[in-house]
Design a protein around this motif. Sequence first.
Motif, PDB file in Angstrom:
ATOM      1  N   GLU A 283       0.640  -1.053  -0.041  1.00  0.00           N
ATOM      2  CA  GLU A 283       0.208  -0.104  -0.143  1.00  0.00           C
ATOM      3  C   GLU A 283       0.937   1.141  -0.094  1.00  0.00           C
ATOM      4  O   GLU A 283       1.973   1.094   0.590  1.00  0.00           O
ATOM      5  CB  GLU A 283      -0.942   0.067   1.076  1.00  0.00           C
ATOM      6  CG  GLU A 283      -2.038  -1.224   1.287  1.00  0.00           C
ATOM      7  CD  GLU A 283      -2.944  -0.871   2.400  1.00  0.00           C
ATOM      8  OE1 GLU A 283      -2.301  -0.311   3.353  1.00  0.00           O
ATOM      9  OE2 GLU A 283      -3.726  -1.796   2.606  1.00  0.00           O
ATOM     10  N   LEU A 284       0.332   2.213  -0.407  1.00  0.00           N
ATOM     11  CA  LEU A 284       0.853   3.588  -0.428  1.00  0.00           C
ATOM     12  C   LEU A 284      -0.002   4.473  -0.160  1.00  0.00           C
ATOM     13  O   LEU A 284      -0.919   4.771  -0.678  1.00  0.00           O
ATOM     14  CB  LEU A 284       1.589   3.919  -2.125  1.00  0.00           C
ATOM     15  CG  LEU A 284       2.128   5.262  -2.335  1.00  0.00           C
ATOM     16  CD1 LEU A 284       3.638   5.370  -1.418  1.00  0.00           C
ATOM     17  CD2 LEU A 284       2.315   5.621  -3.689  1.00  0.00           C
ATOM     18  N   THR A 285       0.498   5.381   1.041  1.00  0.00           N
ATOM     19  CA  THR A 285      -0.496   6.546   1.323  1.00  0.00           C
ATOM     20  C   THR A 285       0.226   7.772   0.938  1.00  0.00           C
ATOM     21  O   THR A 285       1.421   8.145   1.131  1.00  0.00           O
ATOM     22  CB  THR A 285      -0.286   6.487   2.888  1.00  0.00           C
ATOM     23  OG1 THR A 285      -0.934   5.383   3.471  1.00  0.00           O
ATOM     24  CG2 THR A 285      -1.056   7.688   3.356  1.00  0.00           C
ATOM     25  N   GLN A 286      -0.492   8.675   0.312  1.00  0.00           N
ATOM     26  CA  GLN A 286      -0.196   9.856  -0.223  1.00  0.00           C
ATOM     27  C   GLN A 286      -0.977  11.127   0.609  1.00  0.00           C
ATOM     28  O   GLN A 286      -2.110  10.834   0.817  1.00  0.00           O
ATOM     29  CB  GLN A 286      -0.287  10.070  -1.780  1.00  0.00           C
ATOM     30  CG  GLN A 286       0.652   9.231  -2.332  1.00  0.00           C
ATOM     31  CD  GLN A 286       0.270   8.927  -3.960  1.00  0.00           C
ATOM     32  OE1 GLN A 286      -0.646   9.324  -4.510  1.00  0.00           O
ATOM     33  NE2 GLN A 286       1.638   9.315  -4.851  1.00  0.00           N
ATOM     34  N   PHE A 287      -0.748  12.293   0.027  1.00  0.00           N
ATOM     35  CA  PHE A 287      -1.390  13.229   0.938  1.00  0.00           C
ATOM     36  C   PHE A 287      -1.899  14.545   0.107  1.00  0.00           C
ATOM     37  O   PHE A 287      -1.024  14.810  -0.902  1.00  0.00           O
ATOM     38  CB  PHE A 287      -0.631  14.055   2.182  1.00  0.00           C
ATOM     39  CG  PHE A 287      -0.288  12.949   3.202  1.00  0.00           C
ATOM     40  CD1 PHE A 287      -1.217  12.971   4.323  1.00  0.00           C
ATOM     41  CD2 PHE A 287       0.641  11.986   3.348  1.00  0.00           C
ATOM     42  CE1 PHE A 287      -0.731  12.106   5.237  1.00  0.00           C
ATOM     43  CE2 PHE A 287       1.062  11.390   4.039  1.00  0.00           C
ATOM     44  CZ  PHE A 287       0.172  11.314   5.319  1.00  0.00           C
ATOM     45  N   GLU A 288      -3.217  15.028   0.168  1.00  0.00           N
ATOM     46  CA  GLU A 288      -3.558  16.161  -0.643  1.00  0.00           C
ATOM     47  C   GLU A 288      -4.157  17.283   0.305  1.00  0.00           C
ATOM     48  O   GLU A 288      -4.853  16.828   1.491  1.00  0.00           O
ATOM     49  CB  GLU A 288      -4.712  15.753  -1.523  1.00  0.00           C
ATOM     50  CG  GLU A 288      -4.176  14.899  -2.625  1.00  0.00           C
ATOM     51  CD  GLU A 288      -5.267  14.386  -3.478  1.00  0.00           C
ATOM     52  OE1 GLU A 288      -6.392  15.010  -3.547  1.00  0.00           O
ATOM     53  OE2 GLU A 288      -5.089  13.355  -4.493  1.00  0.00           O
ATOM     54  N   ARG A 289      -3.773  18.395   0.083  1.00  0.00           N
ATOM     55  CA  ARG A 289      -4.317  19.571   0.721  1.00  0.00           C
ATOM     56  C   ARG A 289      -5.903  19.830   0.723  1.00  0.00           C
ATOM     57  O   ARG A 289      -6.297  19.909  -0.318  1.00  0.00           O
ATOM     58  CB  ARG A 289      -3.681  20.683   0.722  1.00  0.00           C
ATOM     59  CG  ARG A 289      -3.913  22.043   1.749  1.00  0.00           C
ATOM     60  CD  ARG A 289      -3.293  23.365   1.141  1.00  0.00           C
ATOM     61  NE  ARG A 289      -2.026  23.251   1.643  1.00  0.00           N
ATOM     62  CZ  ARG A 289      -1.501  23.331   3.226  1.00  0.00           C
ATOM     63  NH1 ARG A 289      -2.624  23.487   4.118  1.00  0.00           N
ATOM     64  NH2 ARG A 289      -0.341  23.099   3.212  1.00  0.00           N
ATOM     65  N   GLY A 290      -6.802  19.535   1.896  1.00  0.00           N
ATOM     66  CA  GLY A 290      -8.055  19.885   1.733  1.00  0.00           C
ATOM     67  C   GLY A 290      -8.378  21.092   2.494  1.00  0.00           C
ATOM     68  O   GLY A 290      -7.515  21.802   3.142  1.00  0.00           O
ATOM     69  N   PRO A 291      -9.819  21.416   2.893  1.00  0.00           N
ATOM     70  CA  PRO A 291      -9.940  22.553   3.460  1.00  0.00           C
ATOM     71  C   PRO A 291      -9.524  22.824   4.895  1.00  0.00           C
ATOM     72  O   PRO A 291      -9.458  23.857   5.370  1.00  0.00           O
ATOM     73  CB  PRO A 291     -11.795  22.575   3.461  1.00  0.00           C
ATOM     74  CG  PRO A 291     -11.883  21.566   2.379  1.00  0.00           C
ATOM     75  CD  PRO A 291     -10.852  20.745   2.043  1.00  0.00           C
ATOM     76  N   ASP A 292      -9.404  21.556   5.547  1.00  0.00           N
ATOM     77  CA  ASP A 292      -9.030  21.300   7.096  1.00  0.00           C
ATOM     78  C   ASP A 292      -7.804  20.950   7.087  1.00  0.00           C
ATOM     79  O   ASP A 292      -7.268  20.456   8.271  1.00  0.00           O
ATOM     80  CB  ASP A 292      -9.864  20.496   7.541  1.00  0.00           C
ATOM     81  CG  ASP A 292     -11.359  21.128   7.732  1.00  0.00           C
ATOM     82  OD1 ASP A 292     -11.456  22.480   7.752  1.00  0.00           O
ATOM     83  OD2 ASP A 292     -12.429  20.230   7.318  1.00  0.00           O
ATOM     84  N   GLY A 293      -6.594  20.836   5.932  1.00  0.00           N
ATOM     85  CA  GLY A 293      -5.366  20.506   6.084  1.00  0.00           C
ATOM     86  C   GLY A 293      -5.264  19.450   5.166  1.00  0.00           C
ATOM     87  O   GLY A 293      -6.111  19.247   4.275  1.00  0.00           O
ATOM     88  N   PHE A 294      -3.970  18.754   5.373  1.00  0.00           N
ATOM     89  CA  PHE A 294      -3.758  17.509   4.530  1.00  0.00           C
ATOM     90  C   PHE A 294      -4.231  16.462   4.859  1.00  0.00           C
ATOM     91  O   PHE A 294      -4.661  16.141   5.915  1.00  0.00           O
ATOM     92  CB  PHE A 294      -2.081  17.161   4.680  1.00  0.00           C
ATOM     93  CG  PHE A 294      -1.334  18.247   4.234  1.00  0.00           C
ATOM     94  CD1 PHE A 294      -1.044  18.297   2.729  1.00  0.00           C
ATOM     95  CD2 PHE A 294      -0.584  19.155   4.844  1.00  0.00           C
ATOM     96  CE1 PHE A 294      -0.304  19.167   2.113  1.00  0.00           C
ATOM     97  CE2 PHE A 294       0.212  20.137   4.338  1.00  0.00           C
ATOM     98  CZ  PHE A 294       0.504  20.102   3.125  1.00  0.00           C
ATOM     99  N   VAL A 295      -4.766  15.627   3.680  1.00  0.00           N
ATOM    100  CA  VAL A 295      -5.757  14.362   3.753  1.00  0.00           C
ATOM    101  C   VAL A 295      -4.974  13.239   3.191  1.00  0.00           C
ATOM    102  O   VAL A 295      -4.552  13.259   2.054  1.00  0.00           O
ATOM    103  CB  VAL A 295      -7.268  14.785   3.095  1.00  0.00           C
ATOM    104  CG1 VAL A 295      -7.974  13.487   3.305  1.00  0.00           C
ATOM    105  CG2 VAL A 295      -7.849  15.946   3.676  1.00  0.00           C
ATOM    106  N   PRO A 296      -5.068  12.082   3.935  1.00  0.00           N
ATOM    107  CA  PRO A 296      -4.306  11.035   3.670  1.00  0.00           C
ATOM    108  C   PRO A 296      -5.166  10.298   2.707  1.00  0.00           C
ATOM    109  O   PRO A 296      -6.350   9.995   2.693  1.00  0.00           O
ATOM    110  CB  PRO A 296      -3.863  10.202   4.893  1.00  0.00           C
ATOM    111  CG  PRO A 296      -5.085  10.758   5.750  1.00  0.00           C
ATOM    112  CD  PRO A 296      -5.247  11.975   5.682  1.00  0.00           C
TER     113      PRO A 296
END
Length: 321
Positions: A283-296
Motif C-alpha cells: 500500500e502507498l499513502t499520499q497526501f492532498e491538501r483539503g479545506p482543513d489541512g492535509f488529507v491522507p
Amino acid sequence: MLEEVERWLADRSWSAADRPLGQLLSAKRAAGTTVSVVLPALNEEATVGQIVEVIRRDLIEGLPVPLVDELVVIDSGSTDRTAEVAAKAGARVVHRDEVLPRIPAVPGKGEVLWRSLLATTGDIVCFVDADLRDFSAAFVSGIVGPLLTDPDVRFVKAMYDRPLGDEFGARAHGQGGRVTELVARPLLNLHWPQLAGFVQPLGGEYAVRRELLERLPFPVGYGVELGLLVDALHTAGLDALAQVDVGVRLHRHQDGQALGRMAAAIYRTAQVRLSRGHLVRPELTQFERGPDGFVPHTYAVDTEERPPMRDIEEYAHRRVA
C-alpha cells in the motif's frame, strides 16, 4: 559500469537509421517473419488515431510488402472515443475484457499487454504507448529492425530523449522520465547491474520475439516494463537484449502523485524478483491538501502477476490448432 555492459553498449546499441526500411523488408521476406504492433490504450482519443494512421501509411499500405502484418489497439476500458477513433484510423480494436474472459480482468497496463498475446499472432510483438505525440514510424521500424536482421536478438527497447513539456509547448531538455531516474535506474544499477546500460528501461516502446514473451510472467500494473526486462535478462541473457535510438519521445506527463504510485508499483516489482519470501506492505499513502489541512489517501500497490502465457490453456489450444 561493468566491463560486460560497456561491451554490450558497443555491440547492442544502435540507431534506427542503421537499418534502412528496404533492408528490413528484405530480411522479413526472406525469413517469413510476421510482426504484430500492439497499442495499449486507456482514454487516448487525442493521440491514438494519429499513431495508427502513421503506422498504416508508412509501414503497411505504402510498401510493396508490409512491415507490419497486424495492428491492434487493446482498449483498457476507455470512457472516451478511443475505440472509435482507433478503428476509424484503421486499427483492429479489441476490448481487454473480450480476451480470455474466463479470467476476470484487473486494471493495469501489464494486464492489457499480457492479454494481447492471445489477441495477436505475430512472431514479433511490438508494443507502443498510445499517448505519443508527433509520432514517427521509426518507433516501430527502429525496434523491430534488429529482430528481423539478427537471429540472436530477442528483446529490443527504444531509447530516446524525453523532454518535460508544459501546456504552452515549452520543453525542459532531458527532464522527462522522473520515475526512471529516481527509482528504476538506482534499482537496476544496484541489483541488476547488467541492465545499467539501458537508457530508457521503463519506456513503453519495445519489440520482443513471441517465443520469449510467452515464457515471461507479466506484472499487471506499472511494474510490467521493469519486470519483463529483468526476467528477459535471466531467461535469455544480456546479449539477447538490445536498444535502438529513435529520437525524441513526446507524450502526456503524469502529476507527482501518479508518479508516486508508479514508483511504488515498480519498487514492489523489483522486490518480488529479489525475494520470493516476505513482501513489504503493498500500500502507498499520499497526501492532498483539503479545506482543513492535509488529507491522507491510501492506494493499493499492484500485487498481482499473470503467469507466462504458454501456461494458459486457451493459448496452448490455439498453438495446437
